[in-house]
Design a protein around this motif. Structure first.
Motif, PDB file in Angstrom:
ATOM      1  N   LEU A  96     -35.848  62.787  41.336  1.00 45.06           N
ATOM      2  CA  LEU A  96     -36.912  63.554  41.361  1.00 45.06           C
ATOM      3  C   LEU A  96     -37.885  63.497  42.401  1.00 45.06           C
ATOM      4  CD1 LEU A  96     -37.763  64.084  37.572  1.00 45.06           C
ATOM      5  CD2 LEU A  96     -36.443  65.736  38.758  1.00 45.06           C
ATOM      6  N   LEU A  97     -37.893  64.302  43.504  1.00 45.73           N
ATOM      7  CA  LEU A  97     -38.759  64.156  44.624  1.00 45.73           C
ATOM      8  C   LEU A  97     -39.757  65.024  44.959  1.00 45.73           C
ATOM      9  CD1 LEU A  97     -38.526  63.089  47.707  1.00 45.73           C
ATOM     10  CD2 LEU A  97     -37.187  65.120  48.451  1.00 45.73           C
ATOM     11  N   GLY A  98     -40.805  64.398  45.117  1.00 43.26           N
ATOM     12  CA  GLY A  98     -41.922  65.228  45.423  1.00 43.26           C
ATOM     13  C   GLY A  98     -43.336  64.720  45.576  1.00 43.26           C
ATOM     14  N   PRO A  99     -44.250  65.259  46.024  1.00 42.18           N
ATOM     15  CA  PRO A  99     -45.751  64.251  46.078  1.00 42.18           C
ATOM     16  C   PRO A  99     -46.182  63.814  45.001  1.00 42.18           C
ATOM     17  CG  PRO A  99     -45.966  67.024  46.016  1.00 42.18           C
ATOM     18  CD  PRO A  99     -44.668  66.711  46.105  1.00 42.18           C
ATOM     19  N   LEU A 100     -46.786  62.776  45.290  1.00 39.74           N
ATOM     20  CA  LEU A 100     -47.450  61.920  44.272  1.00 39.74           C
ATOM     21  C   LEU A 100     -48.274  62.692  43.130  1.00 39.74           C
ATOM     22  CD1 LEU A 100     -47.893  58.788  43.181  1.00 39.74           C
ATOM     23  CD2 LEU A 100     -50.037  58.985  44.470  1.00 39.74           C
ATOM     24  N   GLU A 101     -49.222  63.834  43.556  1.00 41.02           N
ATOM     25  CA  GLU A 101     -49.944  64.585  42.761  1.00 41.02           C
ATOM     26  C   GLU A 101     -49.152  65.483  41.757  1.00 41.02           C
ATOM     27  OE1 GLU A 101     -49.981  64.418  45.946  1.00 41.02           O
ATOM     28  OE2 GLU A 101     -51.856  63.526  46.562  1.00 41.02           O
ATOM     29  N   GLY A 102     -47.954  65.677  42.272  1.00 44.71           N
ATOM     30  CA  GLY A 102     -46.954  66.564  41.366  1.00 44.71           C
ATOM     31  C   GLY A 102     -46.425  65.922  40.586  1.00 44.71           C
ATOM     32  N   MET A 103     -46.217  64.760  40.119  1.00 54.50           N
ATOM     33  CA  MET A 103     -45.400  63.805  39.295  1.00 54.50           C
ATOM     34  C   MET A 103     -46.379  63.614  38.211  1.00 54.50           C
ATOM     35  SD  MET A 103     -42.542  63.587  40.589  1.00 54.50           S
ATOM     36  CE  MET A 103     -41.652  63.712  42.066  1.00 54.50           C
ATOM     37  N   GLY A 104     -46.105  64.469  37.045  1.00 51.72           N
ATOM     38  CA  GLY A 104     -46.775  64.245  35.734  1.00 51.72           C
ATOM     39  C   GLY A 104     -45.889  63.500  34.817  1.00 51.72           C
ATOM     40  N   PRO A 105     -46.493  63.411  33.581  1.00 56.60           N
ATOM     41  CA  PRO A 105     -45.924  62.382  32.570  1.00 56.60           C
ATOM     42  C   PRO A 105     -44.549  62.851  32.361  1.00 56.60           C
ATOM     43  CG  PRO A 105     -48.205  63.234  31.963  1.00 56.60           C
ATOM     44  CD  PRO A 105     -47.784  63.943  33.176  1.00 56.60           C
ATOM     45  N   ALA A 106     -44.107  64.244  32.330  1.00 51.13           N
ATOM     46  CA  ALA A 106     -42.811  64.606  32.107  1.00 51.13           C
ATOM     47  C   ALA A 106     -41.946  64.079  33.105  1.00 51.13           C
ATOM     48  CB  ALA A 106     -42.545  66.133  32.163  1.00 51.13           C
ATOM     49  N   GLU A 107     -42.149  64.221  34.412  1.00 47.65           N
ATOM     50  CA  GLU A 107     -41.387  63.625  35.315  1.00 47.65           C
ATOM     51  C   GLU A 107     -41.227  62.071  35.493  1.00 47.65           C
ATOM     52  OE1 GLU A 107     -42.779  67.639  36.334  1.00 47.65           O
ATOM     53  OE2 GLU A 107     -43.720  66.054  35.885  1.00 47.65           O
ATOM     54  N   ILE A 108     -42.387  61.512  35.181  1.00 45.27           N
ATOM     55  CA  ILE A 108     -42.428  60.102  35.013  1.00 45.27           C
ATOM     56  C   ILE A 108     -41.560  59.432  34.020  1.00 45.27           C
ATOM     57  CG2 ILE A 108     -43.677  58.068  34.822  1.00 45.27           C
ATOM     58  CD1 ILE A 108     -46.053  59.690  36.040  1.00 45.27           C
ATOM     59  N   ASP A 109     -41.742  60.127  32.647  1.00 46.05           N
ATOM     60  CA  ASP A 109     -41.132  59.635  31.571  1.00 46.05           C
ATOM     61  C   ASP A 109     -39.408  59.806  31.828  1.00 46.05           C
ATOM     62  OD1 ASP A 109     -43.193  58.851  30.672  1.00 46.05           O
ATOM     63  OD2 ASP A 109     -43.404  60.569  29.091  1.00 46.05           O
ATOM     64  N   ARG A 110     -39.164  61.117  32.377  1.00 50.78           N
ATOM     65  CA  ARG A 110     -37.678  61.357  32.556  1.00 50.78           C
ATOM     66  C   ARG A 110     -37.111  60.409  33.559  1.00 50.78           C
ATOM     67  NH1 ARG A 110     -33.043  62.837  30.010  1.00 50.78           N
ATOM     68  NH2 ARG A 110     -31.700  63.746  31.539  1.00 50.78           N
ATOM     69  N   THR A 111     -37.710  60.038  34.689  1.00 49.23           N
ATOM     70  CA  THR A 111     -37.266  59.134  35.708  1.00 49.23           C
ATOM     71  C   THR A 111     -36.996  57.581  34.961  1.00 49.23           C
ATOM     72  OG1 THR A 111     -38.133  60.570  37.701  1.00 49.23           O
ATOM     73  CG2 THR A 111     -37.618  58.168  37.821  1.00 49.23           C
ATOM     74  N   LEU A 112     -38.093  57.316  34.484  1.00 43.80           N
ATOM     75  CA  LEU A 112     -38.136  55.948  33.849  1.00 43.80           C
ATOM     76  C   LEU A 112     -36.895  55.920  32.800  1.00 43.80           C
ATOM     77  CD1 LEU A 112     -41.707  54.842  34.168  1.00 43.80           C
ATOM     78  CD2 LEU A 112     -39.895  54.669  35.867  1.00 43.80           C
ATOM     79  N   ALA A 113     -36.751  56.919  31.926  1.00 41.40           N
ATOM     80  CA  ALA A 113     -35.802  56.916  30.811  1.00 41.40           C
ATOM     81  C   ALA A 113     -34.476  56.783  31.271  1.00 41.40           C
ATOM     82  CB  ALA A 113     -35.977  58.298  29.944  1.00 41.40           C
ATOM     83  N   VAL A 114     -34.100  57.529  32.482  1.00 37.77           N
ATOM     84  CA  VAL A 114     -32.537  57.342  32.801  1.00 37.77           C
ATOM     85  C   VAL A 114     -32.387  56.463  33.914  1.00 37.77           C
ATOM     86  CG1 VAL A 114     -30.819  58.993  34.095  1.00 37.77           C
ATOM     87  CG2 VAL A 114     -32.530  60.091  32.541  1.00 37.77           C
ATOM     88  N   ASN A 115     -33.420  56.316  34.652  1.00 39.71           N
ATOM     89  CA  ASN A 115     -32.998  55.279  35.890  1.00 39.71           C
ATOM     90  C   ASN A 115     -33.568  54.157  35.525  1.00 39.71           C
ATOM     91  OD1 ASN A 115     -32.243  57.623  37.279  1.00 39.71           O
ATOM     92  ND2 ASN A 115     -33.935  57.326  38.774  1.00 39.71           N
ATOM     93  N   VAL A 116     -34.163  53.484  34.411  1.00 37.08           N
ATOM     94  CA  VAL A 116     -34.491  52.344  34.293  1.00 37.08           C
ATOM     95  C   VAL A 116     -34.339  51.806  32.769  1.00 37.08           C
ATOM     96  CG1 VAL A 116     -36.548  50.480  34.025  1.00 37.08           C
ATOM     97  CG2 VAL A 116     -36.538  52.086  36.009  1.00 37.08           C
ATOM     98  N   ARG A 117     -34.676  52.652  31.875  1.00 34.58           N
ATOM     99  CA  ARG A 117     -34.371  52.097  30.393  1.00 34.58           C
ATOM    100  C   ARG A 117     -32.881  52.221  30.124  1.00 34.58           C
ATOM    101  NH1 ARG A 117     -37.269  55.895  26.092  1.00 34.58           N
ATOM    102  NH2 ARG A 117     -35.427  57.230  26.562  1.00 34.58           N
ATOM    103  N   ALA A 118     -32.116  53.165  30.557  1.00 36.58           N
ATOM    104  CA  ALA A 118     -30.811  53.687  30.458  1.00 36.58           C
ATOM    105  C   ALA A 118     -29.961  52.249  30.841  1.00 36.58           C
ATOM    106  CB  ALA A 118     -30.214  54.862  30.924  1.00 36.58           C
ATOM    107  N   PRO A 119     -29.993  51.863  31.888  1.00 37.93           N
ATOM    108  CA  PRO A 119     -29.221  50.788  32.506  1.00 37.93           C
ATOM    109  C   PRO A 119     -29.294  49.571  31.416  1.00 37.93           C
ATOM    110  CG  PRO A 119     -30.013  51.668  34.253  1.00 37.93           C
ATOM    111  CD  PRO A 119     -30.739  52.353  33.244  1.00 37.93           C
ATOM    112  N   PHE A 120     -30.852  49.377  31.048  1.00 35.13           N
ATOM    113  CA  PHE A 120     -31.050  48.254  30.118  1.00 35.13           C
ATOM    114  C   PHE A 120     -30.402  48.548  28.859  1.00 35.13           C
ATOM    115  CE2 PHE A 120     -33.552  45.775  26.977  1.00 35.13           C
ATOM    116  CZ  PHE A 120     -33.569  44.579  27.556  1.00 35.13           C
ATOM    117  N   VAL A 121     -30.520  49.724  28.356  1.00 35.57           N
ATOM    118  CA  VAL A 121     -30.060  49.960  26.951  1.00 35.57           C
ATOM    119  C   VAL A 121     -28.339  49.921  26.901  1.00 35.57           C
ATOM    120  CG1 VAL A 121     -29.548  51.699  25.257  1.00 35.57           C
ATOM    121  CG2 VAL A 121     -32.009  51.408  26.047  1.00 35.57           C
ATOM    122  N   ALA A 122     -27.856  50.434  27.995  1.00 32.53           N
ATOM    123  CA  ALA A 122     -26.280  50.312  28.036  1.00 32.53           C
ATOM    124  C   ALA A 122     -25.858  48.720  28.251  1.00 32.53           C
ATOM    125  CB  ALA A 122     -25.920  51.217  29.258  1.00 32.53           C
ATOM    126  N   ALA A 123     -26.552  48.087  29.060  1.00 33.23           N
ATOM    127  CA  ALA A 123     -26.216  46.610  29.263  1.00 33.23           C
ATOM    128  C   ALA A 123     -26.335  45.911  27.832  1.00 33.23           C
ATOM    129  CB  ALA A 123     -26.976  46.102  30.208  1.00 33.23           C
TER     130      ALA A 123
END
Length: 246
Positions: A96-123
């Motif tokens: 998800l690419l875009g200016p800081l001001e445009g990154m709301g809770p939905a974008e933040i949560d989705r990015t962290l869920a897939v890119n950070v939490r998921a690798p930990f969960v899978a491991a």
């Protein structure tokens, strides 16, 4: 003798791009391979067919990596179907690419869920099934090291987190003979970042080699780390970026 003969691998997000290339390369090296996918069943089936054509077992599992229960179930199903698990490749991600001001809770949560939490969960799930000599390999990003354009803060943050996770996994799982490493690709020719895209010439210019990688070049490094020759590499970030961070 193929170096992954008798091994079982799971590649998240393995229906296209780097993930598909990794799944196919691991199969070439002798592994039976399961892949997860979120939406594109047809492309996942194509990867399965190409793996089976090499004489290996293959399985496609629908799982949204942002759903920890679905991802855990996919890991468990792959291990049950193939009788264990030797290699986990955390490849699935969102960009998800875009200016800081445009990154709301939905974008933040989705990015962290897939890119950070998921690798930990899978491991975490994979470690329950892994035998001695298991491998956990995560796919990072060059922009986790060098953000050359504005609008990358959220994505860069998420990919940088994988380096810390990898070092922690290496220490925790090392006594069991399980290694954990991070592969950091540079610009790679995929559907989401084609080598003939509108900004491709500029992006390629940031590398020392002046070109995009083919996904197979990333897969080759993953295969090395997954095999016996990579057995003394752990906790490392391996850059396959054409000199992007040089």
């Amino acid at each position: 003798m193929k170096r992954l003969e008798g091994n079982v691998a799971l590649v998240t997000g393995g229906s296209r791009g780097i993930g598909a290339a990794v799944a196919l390369r691991l199969a070439e090296e002798g592994a039976d391979v399961a892949v997860t996918y979120e939406k594109d069943e047809a492309r996942a089936a194509e990867v399965v067919g190409r793996i089976e054509a090499q004489g290996r077992r293959a399985l496609a599992l629908r799982a949204d990596s942002g759903d920890p229960d679905a991802l855990t179930a996919a890991v468990d199903e792959a291990a049950a179907a193939f009788g264990g698990l030797d290699v986990l490749v955390n490849n699935a991600g969102v960009f998800l690419l875009g200016p800081l001001e445009g990154m709301g809770p939905a974008e933040i949560d989705r990015t962290l869920a897939v890119n950070v939490r998921a690798p930990f969960v899978a491991a975490r799930a994979a470690a329950r099934h892994m035998r001695e000599g298991g491998r956990i390999i995560s796919i990072g990003s060059n922009v986790g090291e060098r953000a050359v354009f504005p609008g990358l803060a959220l994505y860069s943050m998420s990919k940088t987190a994988l380096a810390g996770m990898t070092r922690g996994l290496a220490r925790e799982l090392g006594p069991r003979g399980i290694t954990a490493n991070l592969v950091v690709p540079g610009p790679t020719d995929t559907d989401t970042n084609p080598a003939d895209g509108p900004n491709a010439e500029t992006i390629a210019g940031f590398t020392a080699l002046g070109r995009f990688a083919d996904p197979a070049e990333i897969a080759a490094t993953v295969a090395h780390l997954a095999g016996a020759d990579g057995g003394y590499i752990t906790g490392a970030s391996v850059h396959v970026d054409g000199g992007f961070t040089a």
